[in-house]
Design a protein around this motif. Structure first.
Motif, PDB file in Angstrom:
ATOM      1  N   ARG A 175       0.832  -1.201   0.000  1.00 34.39           N
ATOM      2  CA  ARG A 175       0.000   0.000   0.000  1.00 34.39           C
ATOM      3  C   ARG A 175       0.864   1.247   0.000  1.00 34.39           C
ATOM      4  O   ARG A 175       1.979   1.236   0.531  1.00 34.39           O
ATOM      5  N   PRO A 176       0.348   2.343  -0.563  1.00 28.83           N
ATOM      6  CA  PRO A 176       1.052   3.617  -0.391  1.00 28.83           C
ATOM      7  C   PRO A 176       1.130   3.955   1.093  1.00 28.83           C
ATOM      8  O   PRO A 176       0.171   3.735   1.840  1.00 28.83           O
ATOM      9  N   ALA A 177       2.279   4.439   1.557  1.00 30.81           N
ATOM     10  CA  ALA A 177       2.441   4.769   2.974  1.00 30.81           C
ATOM     11  C   ALA A 177       1.455   5.854   3.397  1.00 30.81           C
ATOM     12  O   ALA A 177       0.984   5.871   4.535  1.00 30.81           O
ATOM     13  N   ARG A 178       1.141   6.753   2.481  1.00 29.93           N
ATOM     14  CA  ARG A 178       0.124   7.758   2.746  1.00 29.93           C
ATOM     15  C   ARG A 178      -1.205   7.153   2.316  1.00 29.93           C
ATOM     16  O   ARG A 178      -1.584   7.180   1.162  1.00 29.93           O
ATOM     17  N   HIS A 179      -1.912   6.564   3.271  1.00 27.45           N
ATOM     18  CA  HIS A 179      -3.081   5.745   2.962  1.00 27.45           C
ATOM     19  C   HIS A 179      -4.157   6.533   2.229  1.00 27.45           C
ATOM     20  O   HIS A 179      -4.431   7.683   2.532  1.00 27.45           O
ATOM     21  N   ASP A 225     -13.594  -9.695  -1.732  1.00 26.95           N
ATOM     22  CA  ASP A 225     -14.304  -9.582  -0.464  1.00 26.95           C
ATOM     23  C   ASP A 225     -13.636  -8.625   0.523  1.00 26.95           C
ATOM     24  O   ASP A 225     -14.310  -8.085   1.413  1.00 26.95           O
ATOM     25  N   ASN A 226     -12.322  -8.412   0.382  1.00 31.18           N
ATOM     26  CA  ASN A 226     -11.586  -7.699   1.427  1.00 31.18           C
ATOM     27  C   ASN A 226     -10.806  -6.481   0.944  1.00 31.18           C
ATOM     28  O   ASN A 226     -10.083  -5.873   1.724  1.00 31.18           O
ATOM     29  N   ALA A 227     -10.942  -6.124  -0.310  1.00 29.65           N
ATOM     30  CA  ALA A 227     -10.195  -4.976  -0.823  1.00 29.65           C
ATOM     31  C   ALA A 227     -10.430  -3.730   0.019  1.00 29.65           C
ATOM     32  O   ALA A 227      -9.487  -2.998   0.358  1.00 29.65           O
ATOM     33  N   SER A 228     -11.681  -3.476   0.384  1.00 29.02           N
ATOM     34  CA  SER A 228     -11.997  -2.261   1.139  1.00 29.02           C
ATOM     35  C   SER A 228     -11.342  -2.245   2.514  1.00 29.02           C
ATOM     36  O   SER A 228     -11.017  -1.177   3.039  1.00 29.02           O
ATOM     37  N   VAL A 229     -11.125  -3.424   3.099  1.00 25.11           N
ATOM     38  CA  VAL A 229     -10.446  -3.516   4.405  1.00 25.11           C
ATOM     39  C   VAL A 229      -9.028  -2.950   4.296  1.00 25.11           C
ATOM     40  O   VAL A 229      -8.497  -2.392   5.253  1.00 25.11           O
ATOM     41  N   HIS A 230      -8.441  -3.083   3.118  1.00 22.77           N
ATOM     42  CA  HIS A 230      -7.069  -2.622   2.890  1.00 22.77           C
ATOM     43  C   HIS A 230      -7.029  -1.263   2.185  1.00 22.77           C
ATOM     44  O   HIS A 230      -5.994  -0.866   1.639  1.00 22.77           O
ATOM     45  N   GLY A 231      -8.151  -0.565   2.181  1.00 22.50           N
ATOM     46  CA  GLY A 231      -8.200   0.769   1.589  1.00 22.50           C
ATOM     47  C   GLY A 231      -8.311   0.782   0.086  1.00 22.50           C
ATOM     48  O   GLY A 231      -8.081   1.816  -0.551  1.00 22.50           O
ATOM     49  N   ALA A 232      -8.650  -0.358  -0.517  1.00 19.24           N
ATOM     50  CA  ALA A 232      -8.739  -0.446  -1.975  1.00 19.24           C
ATOM     51  C   ALA A 232     -10.191  -0.525  -2.423  1.00 19.24           C
ATOM     52  O   ALA A 232     -11.088  -0.831  -1.636  1.00 19.24           O
ATOM     53  N   ASP A 233     -10.415  -0.272  -3.691  1.00 16.05           N
ATOM     54  CA  ASP A 233     -11.753  -0.230  -4.273  1.00 16.05           C
ATOM     55  C   ASP A 233     -12.144  -1.609  -4.800  1.00 16.05           C
ATOM     56  O   ASP A 233     -11.579  -2.069  -5.806  1.00 16.05           O
ATOM     57  N   PRO A 234     -13.072  -2.312  -4.172  1.00 16.76           N
ATOM     58  CA  PRO A 234     -13.452  -3.652  -4.640  1.00 16.76           C
ATOM     59  C   PRO A 234     -14.176  -3.648  -5.980  1.00 16.76           C
ATOM     60  O   PRO A 234     -14.324  -4.702  -6.606  1.00 16.76           O
TER      61      PRO A 234
END
Length: 253
Positions: A26-30, A91-100
């Motif tokens: 992930r980018p360090a700047r979330h 199922d979990n992209a959003s948990v990691h700040g990503a767009d599902p």
């Protein structure tokens, strides 16, 4: 470009009897709802580490990159691992700040054919389509590990609507001929799929910013400038593919 951070999580197989590991870059700047990339390694079992440099470089563009282990020596050739990793990201992209809803599917070598095959076979993924696909040094004229079908044959038969495809191949690749990517590029163009092919001055390992170590029988990190430059080019291709949204069409095959 942004600095990045990484951590490792397990993903569970469909039968719940086992799990494998998956690295998240992930980018360090979330960011929230960052474009998302699922990146599959090649035929070597559990070799997510060989994609570390490429994944980190891609994440530095503000993308969230998932790199799972999978085993080509499994009874099903790795299909259950690949599909389970895709399910985890969906199922979990959003948990990691990503767009599902914006997942780019990418792969190198055997992972490339597996990624392309998924775009051609929505009947195997409940109608799900990737936002785009990136095939890196792939052979598309043999059965894909993700579907057990041949991508070029599936392309000739599919009624699935086109998604953007980006192909990358090293001109000095002696493991998988560049003609494999050229052939797929030609066939995709003939069927009006949006496709681009980048031919880089490197080999099968260099295209992912690595070098092949005969003693280890696998790829490893390298300091070779030509390979690092090629890996940086591939990261830009993936990051650009992850920036442009494709129509959310979900036709059946």
């Amino acid at each position: 470009m942004l600095t990045t951070e990484a951590h490792t999580v397990p993903y569970v197989l469909a039968d719940r009897t086992a799990s494998r590991l998956l690295d998240v870059y992930r980018p360090a700047r979330h960011q929230t709802s960052a474009p998302c990339v699922l990146l599959w390694h090649g035929v070597g079992p559990d070799e997510r580490d060989v994609l570390a440099t490429l994944a980190q470089e891609t994440a530095s563009y503000g993308r969230t990159v998932f790199v799972p282990d999978w085993r080509s020596d499994a009874a099903d050739g790795g299909r259950s691992h690949l599909i389970a990793s895709l399910r985890y990201v969906r199922d979990n992209a959003s948990v990691h700040g990503a767009d599902p809803e914006h997942i780019v599917l990418a792969g190198w070598s055997a992972g490339a054919g597996s990624a392309i095959a998924i775009a051609l076979r929505p009947d195997l993924t409940e109608g799900w389509r990737p936002a785009a696909v990136v095939g890196i040094a792939g052979d598309y004229d043999r059965p894909a590990r993700s579907t057990a079908s041949v991508p070029l044959h599936d392309l000739a038969e599919t009624s699935a609507s086109p998604v953007p495809v980006r192909l990358v191949h090293g001109s000095a690749d002696s493991a998988v001929s560049i003609h494999r990517s050229r052939a797929l590029h030609t066939e995709l163009q003939a069927r009006h799929w949006p496709v681009q092919l980048a031919e880089l001055d490197t080999d099968h390992a260099g295209v992912i910013a690595t070098e092949y170590d005969p003693a280890l029988g696998r790829c490893r990190a390298t300091t070779d400038p030509r390979a690092l430059d090629a890996g940086a080019d591939v990261a830009r291709v993936i990051a650009t593919a992850a920036k442009a949204r494709a129509p959310r069409n979900r036709p059946s095959r």
